[in-house]
Design a protein around this motif. Structure first.
Motif, PDB file in Angstrom:
ATOM      1  N   TRP A  79       0.833  -1.193   0.000  1.00 19.16           N
ATOM      2  CA  TRP A  79       0.000   0.000   0.000  1.00 19.16           C
ATOM      3  C   TRP A  79       0.881   1.261   0.000  1.00 19.16           C
ATOM      4  N   ILE A  80       1.859   1.304   0.878  1.00 22.67           N
ATOM      5  CA  ILE A  80       2.738   2.471   0.990  1.00 22.67           C
ATOM      6  C   ILE A  80       3.591   2.651  -0.260  1.00 22.67           C
ATOM      7  N   LEU A  81       4.169   1.562  -0.754  1.00 26.21           N
ATOM      8  CA  LEU A  81       5.066   1.670  -1.910  1.00 26.21           C
ATOM      9  C   LEU A  81       4.325   2.081  -3.178  1.00 26.21           C
ATOM     10  N   VAL A  82       3.148   1.526  -3.402  1.00 28.76           N
ATOM     11  CA  VAL A  82       2.386   1.899  -4.591  1.00 28.76           C
ATOM     12  C   VAL A  82       1.895   3.342  -4.465  1.00 28.76           C
ATOM     13  N   ALA A  83       1.510   3.747  -3.269  1.00 30.06           N
ATOM     14  CA  ALA A  83       1.042   5.120  -3.080  1.00 30.06           C
ATOM     15  C   ALA A  83       2.171   6.131  -3.258  1.00 30.06           C
ATOM     16  N   SER A  84       3.407   5.731  -2.994  1.00 32.04           N
ATOM     17  CA  SER A  84       4.519   6.678  -3.100  1.00 32.04           C
ATOM     18  C   SER A  84       5.081   6.779  -4.518  1.00 32.04           C
ATOM     19  N   ALA A  85       4.677   5.885  -5.410  1.00 26.59           N
ATOM     20  CA  ALA A  85       5.161   5.916  -6.796  1.00 26.59           C
ATOM     21  C   ALA A  85       4.171   6.690  -7.667  1.00 26.59           C
ATOM     22  N   HIS A  86       4.570   6.952  -8.896  1.00 27.41           N
ATOM     23  CA  HIS A  86       3.674   7.617  -9.837  1.00 27.41           C
ATOM     24  C   HIS A  86       2.540   6.674 -10.215  1.00 27.41           C
ATOM     25  N   ALA A  87       1.356   7.220 -10.373  1.00 27.36           N
ATOM     26  CA  ALA A  87       0.184   6.414 -10.701  1.00 27.36           C
ATOM     27  C   ALA A  87      -0.044   6.403 -12.207  1.00 27.36           C
ATOM     28  N   ILE A 128       3.205  -3.961 -15.383  1.00 21.16           N
ATOM     29  CA  ILE A 128       3.322  -2.512 -15.563  1.00 21.16           C
ATOM     30  C   ILE A 128       4.750  -2.058 -15.279  1.00 21.16           C
ATOM     31  N   THR A 129       5.367  -2.594 -14.258  1.00 21.03           N
ATOM     32  CA  THR A 129       6.749  -2.227 -13.925  1.00 21.03           C
ATOM     33  C   THR A 129       7.694  -2.635 -15.042  1.00 21.03           C
ATOM     34  N   PHE A 130       7.498  -3.820 -15.597  1.00 18.60           N
ATOM     35  CA  PHE A 130       8.360  -4.313 -16.675  1.00 18.60           C
ATOM     36  C   PHE A 130       8.176  -3.508 -17.960  1.00 18.60           C
ATOM     37  N   VAL A 131       6.927  -3.225 -18.308  1.00 17.56           N
ATOM     38  CA  VAL A 131       6.644  -2.534 -19.569  1.00 17.56           C
ATOM     39  C   VAL A 131       7.082  -1.072 -19.519  1.00 17.56           C
ATOM     40  N   LEU A 132       6.789  -0.389 -18.438  1.00 21.95           N
ATOM     41  CA  LEU A 132       7.047   1.048 -18.402  1.00 21.95           C
ATOM     42  C   LEU A 132       8.477   1.409 -18.012  1.00 21.95           C
ATOM     43  N   LYS A 133       9.140   0.603 -17.222  1.00 20.32           N
ATOM     44  CA  LYS A 133      10.522   0.874 -16.795  1.00 20.32           C
ATOM     45  C   LYS A 133      10.756   2.375 -16.631  1.00 20.32           C
ATOM     46  N   SER A 134      10.321   2.881 -15.536  1.00 20.45           N
ATOM     47  CA  SER A 134      10.389   4.319 -15.260  1.00 20.45           C
ATOM     48  C   SER A 134      11.792   4.873 -15.505  1.00 20.45           C
ATOM     49  N   ALA A 135      11.837   6.080 -16.089  1.00 17.69           N
ATOM     50  CA  ALA A 135      13.124   6.747 -16.337  1.00 17.69           C
ATOM     51  C   ALA A 135      13.794   7.138 -15.027  1.00 17.69           C
ATOM     52  N   ASP A 136      12.970   7.376 -14.015  1.00 21.79           N
ATOM     53  CA  ASP A 136      13.502   7.683 -12.689  1.00 21.79           C
ATOM     54  C   ASP A 136      13.813   6.359 -11.986  1.00 21.79           C
ATOM     55  N   PHE A 137      15.096   6.102 -11.744  1.00 21.06           N
ATOM     56  CA  PHE A 137      15.515   4.817 -11.172  1.00 21.06           C
ATOM     57  C   PHE A 137      14.942   4.595  -9.777  1.00 21.06           C
ATOM     58  N   ARG A 138      14.749   5.662  -9.017  1.00 20.17           N
ATOM     59  CA  ARG A 138      14.197   5.534  -7.671  1.00 20.17           C
ATOM     60  C   ARG A 138      12.752   5.026  -7.738  1.00 20.17           C
ATOM     61  N   ILE A 139      11.970   5.551  -8.656  1.00 18.26           N
ATOM     62  CA  ILE A 139      10.585   5.095  -8.834  1.00 18.26           C
ATOM     63  C   ILE A 139      10.572   3.635  -9.290  1.00 18.26           C
ATOM     64  N   TYR A 140      11.496   3.278 -10.162  1.00 19.15           N
ATOM     65  CA  TYR A 140      11.600   1.902 -10.647  1.00 19.15           C
ATOM     66  C   TYR A 140      11.914   0.952  -9.484  1.00 19.15           C
ATOM     67  N   GLN A 141      12.815   1.354  -8.596  1.00 16.55           N
ATOM     68  CA  GLN A 141      13.136   0.533  -7.428  1.00 16.55           C
ATOM     69  C   GLN A 141      11.938   0.388  -6.494  1.00 16.55           C
ATOM     70  N   ILE A 142      11.186   1.461  -6.318  1.00 15.45           N
ATOM     71  CA  ILE A 142       9.985   1.409  -5.480  1.00 15.45           C
ATOM     72  C   ILE A 142       8.967   0.453  -6.091  1.00 15.45           C
ATOM     73  N   ASP A 143       8.801   0.513  -7.410  1.00 12.93           N
ATOM     74  CA  ASP A 143       7.870  -0.390  -8.082  1.00 12.93           C
ATOM     75  C   ASP A 143       8.300  -1.852  -7.933  1.00 12.93           C
ATOM     76  N   ILE A 144       9.593  -2.106  -8.052  1.00 14.06           N
ATOM     77  CA  ILE A 144      10.094  -3.478  -7.890  1.00 14.06           C
ATOM     78  C   ILE A 144       9.865  -3.965  -6.462  1.00 14.06           C
ATOM     79  N   ALA A 145      10.114  -3.107  -5.488  1.00 16.67           N
ATOM     80  CA  ALA A 145       9.872  -3.487  -4.090  1.00 16.67           C
ATOM     81  C   ALA A 145       8.390  -3.785  -3.866  1.00 16.67           C
ATOM     82  N   ALA A 146       7.513  -2.993  -4.468  1.00 19.79           N
ATOM     83  CA  ALA A 146       6.076  -3.238  -4.335  1.00 19.79           C
ATOM     84  C   ALA A 146       5.698  -4.587  -4.939  1.00 19.79           C
ATOM     85  N   VAL A 147       6.307  -4.934  -6.078  1.00 25.51           N
ATOM     86  CA  VAL A 147       6.042  -6.231  -6.705  1.00 25.51           C
ATOM     87  C   VAL A 147       6.485  -7.367  -5.780  1.00 25.51           C
ATOM     88  N   VAL A 148       7.667  -7.247  -5.210  1.00 28.97           N
ATOM     89  CA  VAL A 148       8.184  -8.284  -4.315  1.00 28.97           C
ATOM     90  C   VAL A 148       7.260  -8.459  -3.115  1.00 28.97           C
TER      91      VAL A 148
END
Length: 152
Positions: A38-46, A109-129
């Protein structure tokens, strides 16, 4: 204190016994992993909002429902009987299915979009895990609840 894997036939735990009996000792890890999703998805771009909206719905719904379910068990508000054991199994099986679908859509969504911002990408990966960890915890809880229901 050793965890009890089985209780007497026809008995559901209440009070602090939910902290030391299987499958009820999974309530706290389910709340922690679900809260982290919940926290990780809320902190990333929607972007895109629809699949992430489903992930947010699943994480909030399961967090609130698991908290209420644990409080009912802890307060002894349930009645000993096969209906409560069946409801416990049904809820945790549904939550496992929900979290699995949310984890798959979030991973896609994380795989397809691969955010240009590496921090957002890491947050998305953590949310997936954590979404997959939550689905595993709910699945284990559902299996152990079905075994308890079977022995009622």
């Amino acid at each position: 204190m050793a965890a009890s894997t089985s209780q007497s036939t026809g008995s559901l735990p209440s009070g602090l016994a939910i902290c030391v009996t299987l499958p009820d000792m999974f309530y706290l890890p389910e709340l922690v992993t679900g809260g982290l999703v919940w926290i990780l998805v809320a902190s990333a771009h929607a972007q895109p909002p629809n699949p992430l909206g489903w992930v947010m719905f699943v994480s909030v719904f399961c967090f609130v429902t698991t908290l209420l379910w644990a409080l009912v068990f802890a307060a002894g508000g349930h009645r000993n009987g096969p209906a409560w054991a069946a409801a416990d199994f049904a809820y945790h099986a549904l939550a496992a299915l929900f979290y699995l679908s949310a984890g798959v859509s979030l991973a896609f969504i994380t795989f397809v979009l691969k955010s240009a911002d590496f921090r957002i990408y890491q947050i998305d990966i953590a949310a997936v895990v954590f979404a997959f960890a939550a689905s595993l915890l709910y699945f284990i809880h559902a299996v152990l609840s079905s075994l308890r229901w079977k022995h009622f």
